[in-house]
Design an enzyme around this catalytic site. Structure first.
Site, PDB file in Angstrom:
ATOM      1  N   ASP A  83       0.872  -1.177   0.000  1.00 30.89           N
ATOM      2  CA  ASP A  83       0.000   0.000   0.000  1.00 30.89           C
ATOM      3  C   ASP A  83       0.908   1.226   0.000  1.00 30.89           C
ATOM      4  O   ASP A  83       2.100   1.144   0.305  1.00 30.89           O
ATOM      5  CB  ASP A  83      -0.940  -0.033   1.213  1.00 30.89           C
ATOM      6  CG  ASP A  83      -2.133   0.910   1.032  1.00 30.89           C
ATOM      7  OD1 ASP A  83      -2.182   1.630   0.013  1.00 30.89           O
ATOM      8  OD2 ASP A  83      -3.016   0.926   1.915  1.00 30.89           O
ATOM      9  N   ASP A 118      -3.561   7.120  -3.836  1.00 29.45           N
ATOM     10  CA  ASP A 118      -4.953   7.551  -4.029  1.00 29.45           C
ATOM     11  C   ASP A 118      -5.365   8.467  -2.884  1.00 29.45           C
ATOM     12  O   ASP A 118      -4.685   8.536  -1.856  1.00 29.45           O
ATOM     13  CB  ASP A 118      -5.874   6.321  -4.097  1.00 29.45           C
ATOM     14  CG  ASP A 118      -5.752   5.421  -2.869  1.00 29.45           C
ATOM     15  OD1 ASP A 118      -4.612   5.184  -2.427  1.00 29.45           O
ATOM     16  OD2 ASP A 118      -6.787   4.969  -2.343  1.00 29.45           O
ATOM     17  N   CYS A 268      -7.752 -23.463  18.667  1.00 31.55           N
ATOM     18  CA  CYS A 268      -6.461 -23.299  18.006  1.00 31.55           C
ATOM     19  C   CYS A 268      -5.358 -23.577  19.036  1.00 31.55           C
ATOM     20  O   CYS A 268      -5.624 -23.764  20.216  1.00 31.55           O
ATOM     21  CB  CYS A 268      -6.326 -21.919  17.373  1.00 31.55           C
ATOM     22  SG  CYS A 268      -5.908 -20.599  18.513  1.00 31.55           S
TER      23      CYS A 268
END
Ligand code: GUN
Ligand code: ZN
Length: 630
Positions: A83, A118, A268
Site C-alpha cells: 500500500d 490515491d 487453536c
C-alpha cells in the site's frame, strides 16, 4: 489472470495469477507492519496463505536503505502487495512523499502489486469534496500507470453511490491488476454495514467480473461471508494485530475483550495451551503475539468456511447465521436486494434452502424463481385454478390431486404461489421453513401477485386458506386423468420461456419406480429430455432443436465463436473466452442451447456462469456440455 472455479450468490471461489504465483480467492492478506512484525511473514504459510500486504510508505520513510528486494526483506516468497501510505494520508491528513516517488519505489523493491497514492475519501466528506478527491485520484492513477502496470486501482467516491459508480467505470477502464474499494474503514468501525454493502455492491455492479475486487481494510472475520457474497475477492487484515494490541479476541461473529472471557471458545493452538487468565499474566509482547496468532487463525478459519459455503451453495445459510449475530448486519442485508446480484446466483443449490426469518424471503434463489415464474410461465389452458394452502410435501401427494383438463392447482408458499407441476423444481421441493413462516402476510401477498399476473389466463380462481377445507374439497373431486401434456409444457415454459413448451406433442413419460417422479419425457415417441434431481429438464439434442425453432435468437442460447465450434461439437466444454454472445437471462445452473454463428445447434449443456460472466470473463468454463452433435 482471474478464473472462477465455484460460485454462490455474487461470490466466487477463484484462482488469481500474479507474477506466476497462484492465489486462491476469496483470500485474506495479513497486513505486515514493517516496524512491528507481530507474526513473522514466513509463518503466514502455516495459516494457509501465500499473499500478504505491507506498507510501502513506512518502508520508504524508515527502511529505504535496507530494502532492496521486498521478498527478501520480509523473508516471504509469496505474493507481496504494498500500500502507498494513502491510509496514513487519510488518518493523519498529510504525508511527505509524492505519488511518483512512492510508485517508483514500489517498482524498485519488486512489489508484486503496488498501490499509487490515491486520496481515500472518508464518509463524512461532502459531494463536492468527494468529487474533487476523485478527480485527483484519477489523475494520479494515470500518472502511476506510466511507471508500472503492477498496480492496484483504488475506487473512491466517499459515501456517494453516483461517484462510486463513476469511479468504478473509469478506474476499471485502466489496466490495473486489482480494484480495491477504498475509504470504507470508518464505515466498518462505526458498524455502518448497510452503507458499506451499498457501496461495494455499486462497485461490483460496475467493475467487470473478470477484475478482482478488494475491500480495503476489511479484516474482521464477521464480515467475510457478506462481502464475499457481493463479489469481494480479497480482504486485508491489520485487525488481527491491532485487536491483539488492545487485548481483543476475535471470533467469527464478534469481538471480546480478554477480560470478558472465562474460557476460550476456540481450539487453536494458542487457545488450547492457554486460558484467558494465563494469557493476561504474560508480558505484553508475548501476550500480543499469542493473541494475534489466535486472531489470525480465526480469520483464516472463517475464510475457509466461506470458500466451503460457496463450493456447497450454502453461502446464504452462513450469511443468515452471521446476520443474526448483530442487528446492524441483519438490517444491512436489505442491500442484497439487487437485480444484478440475483442474476449472478446459481438457480439451484445442492442442499435445501433454510428459512431463518423474513430476510430469507428475499433470497436471490427465491427472487429468481419468481422472476422465471412471472416472465416465462404461461398456464397451458384456460381452466379453473384452485390455490391450496401450504402443506407437507409433495403437495400433490398430501392433497392427492393432480392437474386435469378442467382443474389446475397451485400451492401458496411464502415465496411464491407455485403451479402444481413445478412442485419438484428447486427451491419448491428443497426448502425447510418454520411453521409460523407459512400463513403470513407474505404468503397472501404472493397469492395476490399471482392472481394479478395470471388473471386473464384462468376461467376461475378459487383460493383455500385452511388446509382442512382444501383437503375436503380435494377429496370430493372425482378421479380424473392427469393432464400430463400441460404439466410438461408448464415446466418447459417455466424453464426455457414461452413458447418453448409448444414443441411438445403426444407426450409420454417414464417414471422412477421408487419415487414415482418423472424421469424421461417423450414427445411423439422421441426422447425429448430427462429430469435432473432438482427438477430441471435436460433436453436431448432433438428436444433442444425443437425448442430452438420456437425461440428467437439469442433466447436460451450461448453463441460460439467459430474457432470453438469443432471442439464443442465433439463434446468439449465451452470456455468463456469463446462465447461470442448469449441470452442475457442465463443464470448459472440452467440448461442452455449452444449454437454457432448461423444458429445451428452444436450442443446442449449446463451453464456454469451467468450471462454477464460469460461475456466478461476471459478464462474458465462457461458451459459444461451434456450432449453434442458428434
Ligand atoms: N487502506 C484502507 N483504506 C484505504 C484506501 O482508501 N486507500 C489505500 N491506498 N489504502 C487504504
Ligand atoms: Zn484460538
Amino acid at each position: 489472470m482471474f478464473e472462477i472455479k465455484h460460485k454462490d450468490i455474487g461470490g466466487r471461489v477463484g484462482i488469481l495469477k500474479i507474477n506466476h504465483k497462484k492465489v486462491e480467492t476469496p483470500a485474506l492478506m495479513p497486513v505486515v507492519n514493517p516496524h512491528k512484525m507481530t507474526i513473522e511473514p514466513k509463518k503466514f504459510r502455516r495459516f494457509g496463505t501465500n499473499i500478504l500486504i505491507t506498507n510501502a510508505y513506512i518502508l520508504y520513510k524508515d527502511f529505504r536503505n535496507k530494502v532492496k528486494d521486498i521478498h527478501k526483506f520480509l523473508n516471504f516468497d509469496g505474493v507481496v502487495v504494498t500500500d502507498s501510505g494513502a491510509f496514513q494520508l487519510m488518518r493523519y491528513g498529510k504525508i511527505d512523499v509524492t505519488n511518483k516517488e512512492i510508485v517508483e519505489f514500489q517498482k524498485e523493491i519488486g512489489s508484486d502489486i503496488g498501490t499509487f497514492l490515491d486520496i481515500p475519501t472518508t464518509p463524512d466528506k461532502t459531494h463536492n469534496e468527494a468529487l474533487r478527491d476523485l478527480e485527483r485520484t484519477m489523475r494520479r492513477a494515470r500518472e502511476a500507470l506510466k511507471i508500472t502496470p503492477n498496480l492496484n486501482g483504488p475506487i473512491q467516491g466517499g459515501r456517494f453511490l453516483d461517484l462510486r459508480k463513476i469511479a468504478s467505470i473509469q478506474m476499471s477502464k485502466l489496466p490495473f491488476l486489482i480494484y480495491p474499494v477504498g475509504g470504507i474503514v470508518p464505515l466498518m468501525e462505526e458498524y455502518r454495514f448497510h452503507e458499506l454493502f451499498e457501496i461495494i455492491l455499486t462497485c461490483r455492479e460496475n467493475v467487470p467480473l473478470n477484475k478482482p475486487l478488494h475491500a480495503f481494510g476489511a479484516g474482521h472475520p464477521m464480515l467475510f461471508s457478506f462481502l464475499a457474497a457481493i463479489g469481494v475477492d480479497l480482504f486485508d487484515s491489520a485487525m488481527y494485530s491491532l485487536a491483539a494490541q488492545e487485548n481483543r479476541y476475535l471470533t467469527s461473529h464478534g469481538t471480546y475483550s480478554l477480560e470478558e472471557l472465562r474460557e476460550f471458545p476456540c481450539s487453536c493452538k494458542v487457545c488450547t495451551i492457554h486460558t484467558p487468565e494465563s494469557l493476561l499474566s504474560l508480558n505484553e509482547e508475548k501476550r500480543i503475539k499469542l493473541l494475534a496468532e489466535h486472531n489470525l487463525h480465526i480469520s483464516f478459519e472463517e475464510l475457509r468456511r466461506v470458500r466451503n459455503a460457496i463450493y456447497n451453495g450454502e453461502l446464504w445459510e452462513l450469511i443468515q447465521i452471521r446476520a443474526r449475530s448483530h442487528p446492524k448486519l441483519l438490517e444491512a442485508l436489505k442491500a442484497f436486494k439487487k437485480p444484478f446480484l440475483e442474476r449472478l446466483d446459481p438457480v439451484t443449490k445442492r442442499k435445501a434452502l433454510f428459512y431463518s426469518g423474513k430476510e430469507s424471503l428475499f433470497r436471490t434463489e427465491l427472487e429468481s424463481f419468481r422472476i422465471r415464474l412471472y416472465r416465462n410461465y404461461v398456464p397451458e389452458k384456460t381452466t379453473r385454478l384452485v390455490i391450496l394452502p401450504y402443506s407437507e410435501r409433495p403437495f400433490s401427494k398430501f392433497y392427492n390431486v393432480w392437474n386435469t383438463e378442467s382443474t389446475h392447482f397451485a400451492v401458496a408458499t411464502p415465496f411464491a404461489t407455485v403451479p402444481l407441476e413445478l412442485e419438484n423444481i428447486y427451491p419448491v421441493s428443497q426448502h425447510i421453513f418454520t411453521d409460523d413462516s407459512i400463513l403470513q402476510e407474505e404468503t397472501l401477498q404472493r397469492i395476490r401477485e399471482f392472481i394479478h399476473h395470471f388473471k386473464g389466463r384462468y376461467s376461475r380462481i378459487r383460493v383455500f386458506k385452511k388446509v382442512e377445507a382444501a383437503l375436503e374439497f380435494c377429496h370430493s373431486l372425482k378421479e380424473m386423468e392427469r393432464d400430463i401434456l400441460s404439466d410438461i409444457k408448464g415446466i418447459v415454459n417455466f424453464q426455457f420461456g414461452y413458447p418453448a413448451g409448444l414443441a411438445l406433442e403426444n407426450v409420454e413419460v417414464r417414471r422412477s419406480k421408487r419415487t414415482g417422479k418423472i424421469k424421461e419425457v417423450y414427445s411423439d415417441s422421441k426422447l425429448f429430455g430427462t429430469f435432473r434431481k432438482d427438477g430441471f429438464l435436460i433436453p436431448t439434442m432433438w428436444g433442444a432443436g425443437e425448442m430452438k425453432k420456437l425461440l428467437r435468437s439469442p433466447k436460451r442460447r450461448v453463441i460460439l465463436m467459430d474457432e470453438a465450434v469443432p471442439f464443442v461439437e465433439m463434446g468439449k466444454s465451452v470456455f468463456a473466452k469463446f462465447v461470442r454472445n448469449c441470452d442475457s437471462e442465463i443464470r448459472p445452473g440452467e440448461e442452455v442451447l449452444i449454437v454457432d454463428r448461423k444458429d445451428r445447434l452444436v450442443a446442449v449443456g449446463k451453464a456454469i456462469l451467468s450471462s454477464r460472466e460469460m461475456m466478461e470473463m476471459e478464462s474458465g468454463v462457461a458451459v459444461e456440455v451434456r450432449h453434442s452433435l458428434k
